[in-house]
Design a protein around this motif. Structure first.
Motif, PDB file in Angstrom:
ATOM      1  N   UNK B  43       2.439   3.723   4.874  1.00 29.38           N
ATOM      2  CA  UNK B  43       1.377   4.726   4.718  1.00 29.38           C
ATOM      3  C   UNK B  43       1.611   5.564   3.457  1.00 29.38           C
ATOM      4  N   UNK B  44       2.884   5.890   3.192  1.00 26.98           N
ATOM      5  CA  UNK B  44       3.226   6.687   2.016  1.00 26.98           C
ATOM      6  C   UNK B  44       2.886   5.904   0.737  1.00 26.98           C
ATOM      7  N   UNK B  45       3.161   4.594   0.757  1.00 24.41           N
ATOM      8  CA  UNK B  45       2.850   3.770  -0.424  1.00 24.41           C
ATOM      9  C   UNK B  45       1.342   3.697  -0.646  1.00 24.41           C
ATOM     10  N   UNK B  46       0.581   3.660   0.457  1.00 26.84           N
ATOM     11  CA  UNK B  46      -0.885   3.643   0.333  1.00 26.84           C
ATOM     12  C   UNK B  46      -1.356   4.963  -0.263  1.00 26.84           C
ATOM     13  N   UNK B  47      -0.774   6.080   0.230  1.00 29.81           N
ATOM     14  CA  UNK B  47      -1.158   7.396  -0.310  1.00 29.81           C
ATOM     15  C   UNK B  47      -0.877   7.472  -1.807  1.00 29.81           C
ATOM     16  N   UNK B  48       0.270   6.940  -2.225  1.00 30.81           N
ATOM     17  CA  UNK B  48       0.596   6.959  -3.652  1.00 30.81           C
ATOM     18  C   UNK B  48      -0.387   6.109  -4.447  1.00 30.81           C
ATOM     19  N   UNK B  49      -0.760   4.974  -3.871  1.00 29.19           N
ATOM     20  CA  UNK B  49      -1.671   4.033  -4.549  1.00 29.19           C
ATOM     21  C   UNK B  49      -3.056   4.654  -4.717  1.00 29.19           C
ATOM     22  N   UNK B  91     -13.188  -4.947  -9.622  1.00 27.90           N
ATOM     23  CA  UNK B  91     -12.005  -4.570  -8.847  1.00 27.90           C
ATOM     24  C   UNK B  91     -10.849  -4.422  -9.823  1.00 27.90           C
ATOM     25  N   UNK B  92     -10.218  -3.259  -9.825  1.00 26.60           N
ATOM     26  CA  UNK B  92      -9.096  -3.036 -10.742  1.00 26.60           C
ATOM     27  C   UNK B  92      -7.827  -3.703 -10.218  1.00 26.60           C
ATOM     28  N   UNK B  93      -7.461  -3.333  -8.990  1.00 29.80           N
ATOM     29  CA  UNK B  93      -6.205  -3.868  -8.456  1.00 29.80           C
ATOM     30  C   UNK B  93      -6.231  -3.876  -6.938  1.00 29.80           C
ATOM     31  N   UNK B  94      -5.428  -4.746  -6.382  1.00 25.86           N
ATOM     32  CA  UNK B  94      -5.307  -4.846  -4.930  1.00 25.86           C
ATOM     33  C   UNK B  94      -3.821  -4.850  -4.584  1.00 25.86           C
ATOM     34  N   UNK B  95      -3.418  -3.914  -3.735  1.00 22.63           N
ATOM     35  CA  UNK B  95      -2.029  -3.843  -3.293  1.00 22.63           C
ATOM     36  C   UNK B  95      -1.917  -4.441  -1.898  1.00 22.63           C
ATOM     37  N   UNK B  96      -0.883  -5.246  -1.680  1.00 17.92           N
ATOM     38  CA  UNK B  96      -0.654  -5.833  -0.361  1.00 17.92           C
ATOM     39  C   UNK B  96       0.670  -5.307   0.189  1.00 17.92           C
TER      40      UNK B  96
END
Lengths: 108, 159
Positions: B43-49, B91-96
């Protein structure tokens, strides 16, 4: 470890505006940094941490890769063929090695 | 069942077996919070993203993965985002992310209008049964999210 060997499967020719599929694979152990050896010591991380696909020098697709990507990282992606030119595919290893492969694309 | 207390005579009554159960209990308490921490890290990584922006589960992004992965060492994954991929709308980027791996990060795909179609496939490691999350950043600054639960038979981070 044997030198990593990159492989690319992409069409040599495409119609103008056609969206082509590019498949790439590089042989690499992708040591995650989470595993331990028989003595219980952590095996240091060594992975391919970045992949970049350029077309005529312009980056069209890139990936930041984490240790969770499987050994022999496989990547498949798309590109719209607007003009003829040359691909350059670049893989960056944690140990500083850079592997690359070029391939031409003709557009009709 | 006897209640355990560390005060007074009750302590003297404590048998070896009670002590073992207590130790087991303490261990359980120590182990249980770990998956929660991993999910928190995700969740923290999503918030940063997203920089704190809301990522909507809008159906704009699709994450194709097997429901059951027999081998967690190599689990196929395809992520695609519904977008015209034109010069001003792409779409700029997608994080998995994998929320119960030792480290949640899997990969971040950077697209460009030249991609034509925002779609990428790879193969990933999954330590155990968990959620895989994809978050997409669009050129207009909005974020979209998709989740897939994958059951893993043999974990893929083994040593």
């Amino acid at each position: 470890m044997a030198k990593s060997k990159p492989r690319v499967k992409a069409p040599k020719a495409a119609g103008k505006g056609e969206v082509i599929t590019i498949k790439t694979l590089i042989s690499h152990k992708m040591e995650s940094g989470q595993r331990k050896d028989k003595q219980g010591n952590l095996i240091p991380r060594q992975i391919i941490h970045n992949f970049t696909a350029k077309f005529n020098g312009e980056t069209v697709f890139s990936v930041d890769i984490e240790p969770a990507i499987s050994a022999n990282p496989y990547l498949q992606f798309k590109m719209r063929a607007d003009e003829p030119g040359e691909f350059e595919f670049i893989w960056e290893d944690d140990d500083g090695s850079v592997y690359s492969k070029k391939q031409k694309l003709s557009v009709t | 069942m006897k209640t355990l207390s560390l005060k007074g005579d009750a302590m003297k009554d404590m048998t070896r077996r009670d002590a073992l159960w207590m130790t087991a209990g303490l261990l359980a308490v120590a182990v249980v919070p770990l998956p929660v921490d991993a999910a928190d890290t995700a969740m923290e990584e999503i918030r940063q993203f997203t920089g704190g922006s809301e990522a909507a589960e809008s159906g704009k992004i699709s994450l194709e993965m097997p429901e059951i992965a027999e081998n967690g060492n190599t689990v196929p994954l395809t992520v695609s985002v519904d977008s015209p991929m034109s010069g001003d709308d792409y779409v700029k980027r997608v994080m998995v992310l994998a929320d119960a791996n030792p480290r949640p990060g899997v990969a971040t795909f950077h697209f460009s209008p030249k991609s034509g179609v925002a779609e990428a496939s790879t193969r990933m490691r999954l330590a155990r049964t968990q959620n895989v999350i994809a978050v997409a950043e669009m050129s207009d600054g909005s974020f979209h999210m998709a989740k897939a639960t994958v059951k893993v038979t043999i974990g893929g981070c083994g040593g």
